[in-house]
Design a protein around this motif. Structure first.
Motif, mmCIF file in Angstrom:
data_model
loop_
_atom_site.group_PDB
_atom_site.id
_atom_site.type_symbol
_atom_site.label_atom_id
_atom_site.label_comp_id
_atom_site.label_asym_id
_atom_site.label_seq_id
_atom_site.Cartn_x
_atom_site.Cartn_y
_atom_site.Cartn_z
ATOM 1 N N PRO A 72 0.735 -1.385 0.075
ATOM 2 C CA PRO A 72 -0.112 0.045 -0.028
ATOM 3 C C PRO A 72 0.801 1.417 0.036
ATOM 4 C CG PRO A 72 0.168 -0.684 2.266
ATOM 5 C CD PRO A 72 0.821 -1.646 1.167
ATOM 6 N N GLU A 73 0.202 2.515 -0.510
ATOM 7 C CA GLU A 73 0.914 3.736 -0.118
ATOM 8 C C GLU A 73 0.631 4.113 1.190
ATOM 9 O OE1 GLU A 73 -0.158 6.809 -2.953
ATOM 10 O OE2 GLU A 73 -0.362 5.418 -4.673
ATOM 11 N N ASP A 74 1.739 4.212 1.908
ATOM 12 C CA ASP A 74 1.782 4.724 3.304
ATOM 13 C C ASP A 74 3.080 5.246 3.544
ATOM 14 O OD1 ASP A 74 1.878 4.750 5.946
ATOM 15 O OD2 ASP A 74 1.376 2.717 6.332
ATOM 16 N N PRO A 75 3.098 6.680 3.671
ATOM 17 C CA PRO A 75 4.258 7.475 3.874
ATOM 18 C C PRO A 75 5.287 6.953 4.963
ATOM 19 C CG PRO A 75 2.627 8.999 3.961
ATOM 20 C CD PRO A 75 1.774 7.415 3.455
ATOM 21 N N GLU A 76 4.506 6.464 6.150
ATOM 22 C CA GLU A 76 5.223 6.067 7.515
ATOM 23 C C GLU A 76 5.995 4.829 7.084
ATOM 24 O OE1 GLU A 76 5.116 8.027 9.793
ATOM 25 O OE2 GLU A 76 4.100 9.460 8.410
ATOM 26 N N ARG A 77 5.484 4.162 6.131
ATOM 27 C CA ARG A 77 6.062 2.608 6.098
ATOM 28 C C ARG A 77 7.399 2.451 5.286
ATOM 29 N NH1 ARG A 77 1.864 -1.952 4.249
ATOM 30 N NH2 ARG A 77 2.973 -3.824 5.022
ATOM 31 N N TYR A 78 7.718 3.767 4.121
ATOM 32 C CA TYR A 78 8.771 3.341 3.111
ATOM 33 C C TYR A 78 9.791 4.948 3.454
ATOM 34 C CZ TYR A 78 5.277 0.462 0.991
ATOM 35 O OH TYR A 78 4.179 -0.246 1.156
ATOM 36 N N GLU A 79 10.956 4.547 3.219
ATOM 37 C CA GLU A 79 12.192 5.480 3.522
ATOM 38 C C GLU A 79 11.853 6.192 1.822
ATOM 39 O OE1 GLU A 79 16.867 6.295 3.570
ATOM 40 O OE2 GLU A 79 15.927 4.303 4.394
ATOM 41 N N HIS A 80 12.105 5.390 0.910
ATOM 42 C CA HIS A 80 12.179 5.832 -0.429
ATOM 43 C C HIS A 80 10.686 6.530 -1.045
ATOM 44 C CE1 HIS A 80 13.568 5.722 -4.826
ATOM 45 N NE2 HIS A 80 12.227 5.382 -5.024
ATOM 46 N N ASP A 81 10.807 7.734 -1.113
ATOM 47 C CA ASP A 81 9.509 8.363 -1.975
ATOM 48 C C ASP A 81 10.044 9.529 -3.118
ATOM 49 O OD1 ASP A 81 10.696 10.249 -0.290
ATOM 50 O OD2 ASP A 81 9.018 10.629 0.915
ATOM 51 N N THR A 82 11.288 9.047 -3.625
ATOM 52 C CA THR A 82 11.759 10.142 -4.568
ATOM 53 C C THR A 82 10.763 10.824 -5.667
ATOM 54 O OG1 THR A 82 13.740 9.090 -4.377
ATOM 55 C CG2 THR A 82 13.793 10.520 -6.215
ATOM 56 N N GLU A 83 9.865 9.849 -5.980
ATOM 57 C CA GLU A 83 9.144 10.279 -7.105
ATOM 58 C C GLU A 83 7.548 10.231 -6.755
ATOM 59 O OE1 GLU A 83 9.346 8.571 -11.193
ATOM 60 O OE2 GLU A 83 11.531 8.093 -10.523
ATOM 61 N N GLY A 84 7.409 10.256 -5.244
ATOM 62 C CA GLY A 84 6.108 10.535 -4.731
ATOM 63 C C GLY A 84 5.544 9.244 -3.916
ATOM 64 N N PRO A 85 4.602 9.192 -3.248
ATOM 65 C CA PRO A 85 4.100 8.169 -2.405
ATOM 66 C C PRO A 85 3.914 6.790 -2.889
ATOM 67 C CG PRO A 85 2.522 9.777 -2.661
ATOM 68 C CD PRO A 85 3.483 10.316 -3.542
ATOM 69 N N ASP A 86 3.542 6.724 -4.358
ATOM 70 C CA ASP A 86 3.473 5.454 -4.903
ATOM 71 C C ASP A 86 4.838 4.673 -5.493
ATOM 72 O OD1 ASP A 86 3.812 7.508 -6.954
ATOM 73 O OD2 ASP A 86 2.289 6.399 -8.456
#
Length: 139
Positions: A72-86
């Motif tokens: 799932p898209e979850d900003p708390e779950r992943y470090e990598h978000d260079t191109e956005g939450p997806d």
């Protein structure tokens, strides 16, 4: 032994499955290779390839929902978000599927089951043009 290669651009509108069976069959027929091996390769890290049922659209919807729950898209779950939450969920979905498929060719056609179709699985929300490389070898 002969070989042929082709870059197939596939336009996606959003996350989900885009069937490319017709385009793949047309490429194989044009090459006039009766027996061989077709390799498809997706040149991206946020899209993948699948062979899946193409008769009942609910299969595709269920697959899409399953992968939404799995990564799932979850900003708390992943470090990598260079191109956005997806971005990172797209990479995870690609890691769990395939970027390459090998399909036998017999009598000038890809050997697929009755209900099998070839799909590009877009894992990003935005529209993209995906480059799928088709390589056919045979005689």
């Amino acid at each position: 032994m002969r070989q042929a290669i082709h870059h197939l651009p596939v336009n996606t509108r959003t996350r989900g499955l885009v069937e490319i069976s017709h385009e793949v069959r047309a490429f194989v027929r044009e090459q006039r290779i009766a027996t061989g091996l077709l390799t498809l390769f997706c040149r991206h890290t946020s899209a993948s390839l699948l062979i899946q049922e193409n008769a009942d659209p609910s299969v595709r919807r269920d697959l899409e929902r399953y992968f939404e729950q799995l990564a799932p898209e979850d900003p708390e779950r992943y470090e990598h978000d260079t191109e956005g939450p997806d971005d990172m969920p797209a990479h995870l979905r690609t890691a769990l599927t395939h970027t390459q498929l090998s399909i036998p060719v017999e009598h000038g056609n890809p050997v697929l089951g009755t209900w099998q179709g070839i799909y590009v699985f877009e894992h990003r929300r935005a529209a993209h043009t995906r480059d799928i490389v088709l390589h056919l070898i045979g005689e």
